[in-house]
Write a protein that holds these residues in place. Sequence first.
Motif, PDB file in Angstrom:
ATOM      1  N   ASP A  17      45.219  37.934 -47.866  1.00 14.53           N
ATOM      2  CA  ASP A  17      44.265  39.200 -48.625  1.00 14.53           C
ATOM      3  C   ASP A  17      45.020  39.276 -49.879  1.00 14.53           C
ATOM      4  N   VAL A  18      46.374  38.687 -50.118  1.00 12.17           N
ATOM      5  CA  VAL A  18      46.841  39.392 -51.451  1.00 12.17           C
ATOM      6  C   VAL A  18      46.845  37.821 -52.520  1.00 12.17           C
ATOM      7  N   LEU A  19      47.353  36.638 -51.938  1.00 16.34           N
ATOM      8  CA  LEU A  19      47.130  35.583 -52.653  1.00 16.34           C
ATOM      9  C   LEU A  19      45.951  35.119 -52.769  1.00 16.34           C
ATOM     10  N   GLY A  20      44.968  35.105 -51.702  1.00 19.88           N
ATOM     11  CA  GLY A  20      43.643  34.692 -51.703  1.00 19.88           C
ATOM     12  C   GLY A  20      43.635  33.147 -51.271  1.00 19.88           C
ATOM     13  N   PHE A  21      44.726  32.955 -50.242  1.00 22.93           N
ATOM     14  CA  PHE A  21      44.511  31.520 -49.744  1.00 22.93           C
ATOM     15  C   PHE A  21      43.961  31.690 -48.505  1.00 22.93           C
ATOM     16  N   GLU A  22      43.455  30.361 -47.897  1.00 27.45           N
ATOM     17  CA  GLU A  22      42.511  30.298 -46.745  1.00 27.45           C
ATOM     18  C   GLU A  22      43.434  29.961 -45.699  1.00 27.45           C
ATOM     19  N   LEU A  23      43.152  30.639 -44.389  1.00 28.63           N
ATOM     20  CA  LEU A  23      43.776  30.145 -43.213  1.00 28.63           C
ATOM     21  C   LEU A  23      43.330  29.036 -42.603  1.00 28.63           C
ATOM     22  N   ARG A  24      43.983  27.802 -42.667  1.00 29.55           N
ATOM     23  CA  ARG A  24      43.487  26.413 -42.277  1.00 29.55           C
ATOM     24  C   ARG A  24      43.806  26.470 -40.656  1.00 29.55           C
ATOM     25  N   GLU A  25      44.773  26.925 -40.051  1.00 30.61           N
ATOM     26  CA  GLU A  25      45.055  26.512 -38.781  1.00 30.61           C
ATOM     27  C   GLU A  25      45.896  27.797 -38.059  1.00 30.61           C
ATOM     28  N   ASP A  26      45.610  28.429 -36.963  1.00 31.48           N
ATOM     29  CA  ASP A  26      46.575  29.191 -36.199  1.00 31.48           C
ATOM     30  C   ASP A  26      46.422  28.803 -34.738  1.00 31.48           C
ATOM     31  N   THR A  27      47.513  27.930 -34.514  1.00 30.38           N
ATOM     32  CA  THR A  27      47.496  27.544 -33.043  1.00 30.38           C
ATOM     33  C   THR A  27      48.649  27.795 -32.269  1.00 30.38           C
ATOM     34  N   VAL A  38      48.105  27.732 -44.102  1.00 27.96           N
ATOM     35  CA  VAL A  38      47.430  28.526 -45.256  1.00 27.96           C
ATOM     36  C   VAL A  38      47.417  27.623 -46.651  1.00 27.96           C
ATOM     37  N   SER A  39      46.270  27.642 -47.304  1.00 29.67           N
ATOM     38  CA  SER A  39      46.346  26.831 -48.419  1.00 29.67           C
ATOM     39  C   SER A  39      45.527  27.631 -49.428  1.00 29.67           C
ATOM     40  N   PRO A  40      45.820  27.213 -50.792  1.00 33.22           N
ATOM     41  CA  PRO A  40      44.787  27.684 -51.840  1.00 33.22           C
ATOM     42  C   PRO A  40      43.451  27.474 -51.553  1.00 33.22           C
ATOM     43  N   GLU A  45      44.517  18.522 -49.697  1.00 33.83           N
ATOM     44  CA  GLU A  45      45.610  17.764 -49.518  1.00 33.83           C
ATOM     45  C   GLU A  45      46.986  18.459 -49.200  1.00 33.83           C
ATOM     46  N   ALA A  46      46.928  19.607 -49.785  1.00 33.16           N
ATOM     47  CA  ALA A  46      48.213  20.682 -49.341  1.00 33.16           C
ATOM     48  C   ALA A  46      48.118  21.819 -48.812  1.00 33.16           C
ATOM     49  N   ALA A  47      48.939  21.956 -47.665  1.00 36.49           N
ATOM     50  CA  ALA A  47      48.944  23.573 -47.168  1.00 36.49           C
ATOM     51  C   ALA A  47      50.497  23.811 -46.948  1.00 36.49           C
TER      52      ALA A  47
END
Length: 129
Positions: A17-27, A38-40, A45-47
């Motif tokens: 919400d603040v940095l605008g990253f995307e949640l890639r996985e929450d397992t 999370v990643s931009p 390639e990076a998370a």
Amino acid sequence: MTLVVRDYDEAIAFHRDVLGFELREDTRIDDDTRWVAVSPPGAREAALLLARAATGGREDRIGDPTGGRVGWFPTPDACERDHARMPAAGVVFEEAPRREPYGTVAVFRDLHGNRWDPLKLHRPGGTGR
């Protein structure tokens, strides 16, 4: 890369919400552990792995994994826009955006105190990104 955090959900909310990253996985791994990445936006390639400090001794790593140095250097499209928007969400900037020969920078601290230095890199000749 791994970032030690106090709480998974608090860290997800900040990075999303603040940095605008995307949640890639929450397992969920077990009752106490989750694999949270999370990643931009658009990064393939990076998370950043958000790892909760679940055992004694790890709490002292929260907010200072790099010994006080800046540890993360995202390259946003709008350093000045982020500097204007992010303080309302609790981000503490150490300085106003400043122009250097290589780009525009503005160091801030995240919710745990980690230092970030978003770089808006300039092309040779100062033409921007």
